[in-house]
Write a protein that holds these residues in place. Structure first.
Motif, PDB file in Angstrom:
ATOM      1  N   MET A   1      24.641  15.246  59.395  1.00 17.80           N
ATOM      2  CA  MET A   1      25.756  15.983  58.823  1.00 17.80           C
ATOM      3  C   MET A   1      26.074  17.183  59.711  1.00 17.80           C
ATOM      4  N   MET A   2      27.353  17.439  59.909  1.00 19.70           N
ATOM      5  CA  MET A   2      27.823  18.642  60.583  1.00 19.70           C
ATOM      6  C   MET A   2      28.698  19.403  59.594  1.00 19.70           C
ATOM      7  N   TYR A   3      28.693  20.717  59.714  1.00 16.56           N
ATOM      8  CA  TYR A   3      29.496  21.497  58.762  1.00 16.56           C
ATOM      9  C   TYR A   3      30.042  22.751  59.429  1.00 16.56           C
ATOM     10  N   ASN A   4      31.071  23.296  58.806  1.00 15.77           N
ATOM     11  CA  ASN A   4      31.795  24.463  59.289  1.00 15.77           C
ATOM     12  C   ASN A   4      31.167  25.711  58.680  1.00 15.77           C
TER      13      ASN A   4
ATOM     14  N   LEU B   1      37.761  18.794  62.637  1.00 17.66           N
ATOM     15  CA  LEU B   1      38.019  19.816  63.651  1.00 17.66           C
ATOM     16  C   LEU B   1      39.298  20.598  63.368  1.00 17.66           C
ATOM     17  N   THR B   2      40.234  20.001  62.630  1.00 20.79           N
ATOM     18  CA  THR B   2      41.428  20.752  62.228  1.00 20.79           C
ATOM     19  C   THR B   2      41.227  21.439  60.878  1.00 20.79           C
ATOM     20  N   GLN B   3      39.982  21.428  60.397  1.00 20.69           N
ATOM     21  CA  GLN B   3      39.537  22.165  59.215  1.00 20.69           C
ATOM     22  C   GLN B   3      40.223  21.714  57.932  1.00 20.69           C
ATOM     23  N   GLN B   4      40.537  20.402  57.885  1.00 20.68           N
ATOM     24  CA  GLN B   4      40.973  19.836  56.609  1.00 20.68           C
ATOM     25  C   GLN B   4      39.779  19.663  55.679  1.00 20.68           C
ATOM     26  N   THR B   5      38.592  19.460  56.271  1.00 19.74           N
ATOM     27  CA  THR B   5      37.354  19.342  55.491  1.00 19.74           C
ATOM     28  C   THR B   5      36.342  20.338  56.036  1.00 19.74           C
ATOM     29  N   GLY B   6      35.357  20.646  55.205  1.00 14.81           N
ATOM     30  CA  GLY B   6      34.314  21.585  55.636  1.00 14.81           C
ATOM     31  C   GLY B   6      33.053  20.907  56.103  1.00 14.81           C
ATOM     32  N   MET B   7      32.943  19.598  55.840  1.00 12.78           N
ATOM     33  CA  MET B   7      31.744  18.848  56.225  1.00 12.78           C
ATOM     34  C   MET B   7      32.162  17.490  56.786  1.00 12.78           C
ATOM     35  N   ILE B   8      31.297  16.950  57.627  1.00 13.30           N
ATOM     36  CA  ILE B   8      31.503  15.601  58.165  1.00 13.30           C
ATOM     37  C   ILE B   8      30.149  14.961  58.387  1.00 13.30           C
ATOM     38  N   ILE B   9      30.064  13.683  58.105  1.00 14.19           N
ATOM     39  CA  ILE B   9      28.887  12.900  58.476  1.00 14.19           C
ATOM     40  C   ILE B   9      29.275  12.111  59.701  1.00 14.19           C
ATOM     41  N   TYR B  10      28.479  12.228  60.743  1.00 16.62           N
ATOM     42  CA  TYR B  10      28.865  11.674  62.042  1.00 16.62           C
ATOM     43  C   TYR B  10      27.624  11.204  62.774  1.00 16.62           C
ATOM     44  N   SER B  11      27.708  11.122  64.089  1.00 15.32           N
ATOM     45  CA  SER B  11      26.591  10.637  64.902  1.00 15.32           C
ATOM     46  C   SER B  11      25.996  11.765  65.725  1.00 15.32           C
ATOM     47  N   THR B  12      24.673  11.761  65.857  1.00 17.31           N
ATOM     48  CA  THR B  12      24.016  12.735  66.724  1.00 17.31           C
ATOM     49  C   THR B  12      24.493  12.599  68.171  1.00 17.31           C
ATOM     50  N   SER B  13      25.044  11.443  68.536  1.00 21.27           N
ATOM     51  CA  SER B  13      25.496  11.231  69.910  1.00 21.27           C
ATOM     52  C   SER B  13      26.636  12.162  70.295  1.00 21.27           C
TER      53      SER B  13
ATOM     54  N   GLY C   1      34.376  21.164  70.480  1.00 23.06           N
ATOM     55  CA  GLY C   1      35.640  21.005  69.771  1.00 23.06           C
ATOM     56  C   GLY C   1      35.795  22.016  68.662  1.00 23.06           C
ATOM     57  N   ALA C   2      34.709  22.290  67.930  1.00 26.57           N
ATOM     58  CA  ALA C   2      34.767  23.294  66.870  1.00 26.57           C
ATOM     59  C   ALA C   2      35.059  24.675  67.444  1.00 26.57           C
ATOM     60  N   ALA C   3      34.349  25.012  68.525  1.00 28.29           N
ATOM     61  CA  ALA C   3      34.572  26.321  69.149  1.00 28.29           C
ATOM     62  C   ALA C   3      36.012  26.463  69.632  1.00 28.29           C
ATOM     63  N   ASP C   4      36.542  25.403  70.214  1.00 25.49           N
ATOM     64  CA  ASP C   4      37.912  25.447  70.716  1.00 25.49           C
ATOM     65  C   ASP C   4      38.934  25.544  69.589  1.00 25.49           C
ATOM     66  N   ASN C   5      38.519  25.112  68.394  1.00 21.61           N
ATOM     67  CA  ASN C   5      39.423  25.183  67.248  1.00 21.61           C
ATOM     68  C   ASN C   5      39.116  26.374  66.334  1.00 21.61           C
ATOM     69  N   GLY C   6      38.266  27.290  66.812  1.00 24.29           N
ATOM     70  CA  GLY C   6      38.116  28.573  66.148  1.00 24.29           C
ATOM     71  C   GLY C   6      37.057  28.678  65.077  1.00 24.29           C
ATOM     72  N   PHE C   7      36.049  27.787  65.072  1.00 28.29           N
ATOM     73  CA  PHE C   7      34.984  27.943  64.083  1.00 28.29           C
ATOM     74  C   PHE C   7      33.649  27.508  64.672  1.00 28.29           C
ATOM     75  N   GLU C   8      32.588  27.859  63.974  1.00 32.23           N
ATOM     76  CA  GLU C   8      31.236  27.528  64.431  1.00 32.23           C
ATOM     77  C   GLU C   8      30.710  26.319  63.670  1.00 32.23           C
ATOM     78  N   LEU C   9      30.262  25.327  64.409  1.00 33.95           N
ATOM     79  CA  LEU C   9      29.690  24.122  63.816  1.00 33.95           C
ATOM     80  C   LEU C   9      28.178  24.261  63.725  1.00 33.95           C
ATOM     81  N   ASP C  10      27.621  23.753  62.650  1.00 34.61           N
ATOM     82  CA  ASP C  10      26.169  23.667  62.519  1.00 34.61           C
ATOM     83  C   ASP C  10      25.829  22.267  62.025  1.00 34.61           C
ATOM     84  N   THR C  11      24.549  21.923  62.061  1.00 34.81           N
ATOM     85  CA  THR C  11      24.114  20.579  61.693  1.00 34.81           C
ATOM     86  C   THR C  11      23.051  20.636  60.605  1.00 34.81           C
TER      87      THR C  11
END
Length: 473
Positions: free
Chosen positions: A181-184, A295-307, A315-325
């Motif tokens: 999981m990744m989140y904003n 990445l366009t901040q329609q959602t606050g969380m995403i389930i994705y791949s560690t890859s 992408g998060a930094a370029d779109n103005g927020f900090e991503l965490d996992t």
């Protein structure tokens, strides 16, 4: 050495899974690791694919073909590894071909073996393992790499477990991943959620999603591709095999467990999340669309791949927020572990001795700790060697990049069971499609209940298993 234009070939594969490029987001083939392509036909390069042994003044040189399914930045990273290999090798030239689709690459490779022009190395997705074995088109990598040149005790067990069958390593793990999981963090803080304490359970995800939307921070709480890979991970979390016979590892799989309590837990939560308007459904295997929504901040969380940790962080930094996992959420919080996704490298039958030896040298180079560390830090794919992780720990990489540490910890905490080793079955690509389309039916107006939907999915999967087993028996 041949020129880049001559030596680097790119063939567009049908339905390749790619991570969509966004303004302020680096473009990357982010999810081939999870079998996200929908192609089926061969990739179409029917030229001379066999490496040719050529005499030279002082000895012999050899040219080999390496076919893979990476696109974009990942393809360039593979080319960089190959260039480094050629610089230090003695007389080995490697010609790389990218098809951008695992499915196309597997089909093209088996056809090339049949026609007598195989590549020396081919990248095949994890769900193609049984198909590759049944094709009898490949040589186990353990049979071509001298035992004194490799120490498998230094490899990550969860990575080897998938590809070691009946005690033998048939292919070399290279780009391995699992779901995360990744989140904003900024969205969490704005909504009054603790960004240092992300949700770890299904109920926790639902609660956090409702908080994020009720505070007006995002449109919907979470997104992730409608992809069976996540379902497979949630089965493993509950230590339940997807199919019988120890997930197809103690005999061919003949029946699925898609009406089990584990399946009910997964799909009841997933459907409920959608009905509460908290799940943004991007579509079947829609990696790029899910990435864009997050990445366009329609959602606050995403389930994705560690890859994709590295490009997603950028992408998060370029779109103005900090991503965490955070760890992939589990139904009740308890987790046995996760199976590996991604792909491995296979050596086809029909090579000359020189080509086979060259393939072994390339494999040994690609899994060197230094190469694996660079691959890991540039992408998010796991290194296959313990030494790589130790090296990065000593360099302070994980202290500076804790989101990568989350992925490593999640991997290391995986228990070795048939459920976490991953399923083996011939019709795996078809099974994934059945599961994904089954979920769509459950959330459509007038669709079946979860119980009825799972009954239909199980029936279709079991029929696919029987049909495949009948063909190969």
């Amino acid at each position: 050495m041949m020129s880049d234009r001559t030596r680097r070939t790119f063939i567009k594969g049908a339905g390749a899974a790619t991570v969509a490029g966004l303004a302020g987001c680096s473009s990357q083939d982010g999810s081939g690791d999870s079998g996200g392509d929908s192609g089926g036909d061969s990739g179409g390069d029917s030229g001379d694919s066999s490496g040719t042994t050529m005499g030279s003044g002082q000895g012999e040189s050899v040219t080999i073909q390496f076919w893979h399914a990476m696109g974009g930045d990942l393809a360039q990273r593979i080319d960089d590894i190959v260039d480094s290999f050629e610089e230090q090798s003695d007389g080995i030239t490697v010609e790389t071909t990218s098809r951008n689709s695992y499915r196309d690459n597997l089909n093209a490779t088996t056809q090339a073996v049949s026609s007598g022009n195989p590549p020396a190395l081919s990248q095949i997705f994890e769900i193609g393992t049984q198909l590759a074995l049944d094709s009898q088109a490949f040589v186990p990598v353990e049979d071509i790499i001298p035992s004194d040149r490799i120490d498998f005790d230094n490899f990550l067990d969860p990575v080897l477990d998938f590809y070691r069958i009946d005690g033998k390593l048939n292919s070399m793990p290279f780009n391995s991943s699992n779901s995360i999981m990744m989140y904003n963090r900024d969205a969490f803080e704005e909504a009054g959620l603790d960004p240092d304490d992300p949700p770890t359970t299904y109920q926790g995800i639902t609660d956090a999603a409702n908080t994020l939307t009720s505070e007006g921070v995002v449109e919907k709480g979470i997104t992730f591709p409608n992809h069976s890979w996540f379902v497979e991970g949630w089965f493993a979390h509950q230590n339940t095999t997807l199919v019988n016979n120890d997930n197809g590892r103690d005999g061919r799989a003949t029946e699925s467990n898609l009406e089990s309590e584990a399946a009910q837990n997964i799909f009841e939560w997933w459907v409920d999340l959608y009905e509460q308007d908290q799940y943004l459904n991007p579509g079947i295997e829609a990696w790029g669309e899910a990435q864009q929504a997050f990445l366009t901040q329609q959602t606050g969380m995403i389930i994705y791949s560690t890859s994709s940790i590295a490009p997603m962080k950028q992408g998060a930094a370029d779109n103005g927020f900090e991503l965490d996992t955070a760890y992939l959420p589990a139904p009740g919080g308890e987790r046995t572990g996760l199976p590996i996704g991604g792909a491995s490298l296979w050596v086809p039958q029909g090579l000359s001795d020189a080509q086979q030896q060259a393939a072994a040298e390339l494999l040994l180079f690609m899994i060197q700790p230094e190469q694996q560390a660079q691959w890991h830090t540039g992408t998010g794919y796991f290194p296959v060697r313990e030494e790589s992780i130790t090296q990065l720990e000593e360099e302070g990489f994980y202290e500076e990049n804790p989101s990568f540490r989350t992925a490593i910890d999640q991997l290391n905490e995986t228990e070795g069971t048939p459920a976490t080793s991953g399923a083996l079955m011939g019709p795996f690509p078809e099974v994934r499609t059945i599961i994904e389309e089954g979920y769509v039916s459950m959330i459509q107006e007038g669709g079946p209940s979860v119980s009825d939907g799972l009954s239909q999915i199980k029936g279709d999967v079991d029929e696919a298993l029987q049909s495949y087993n009948d063909r190969v028996s």
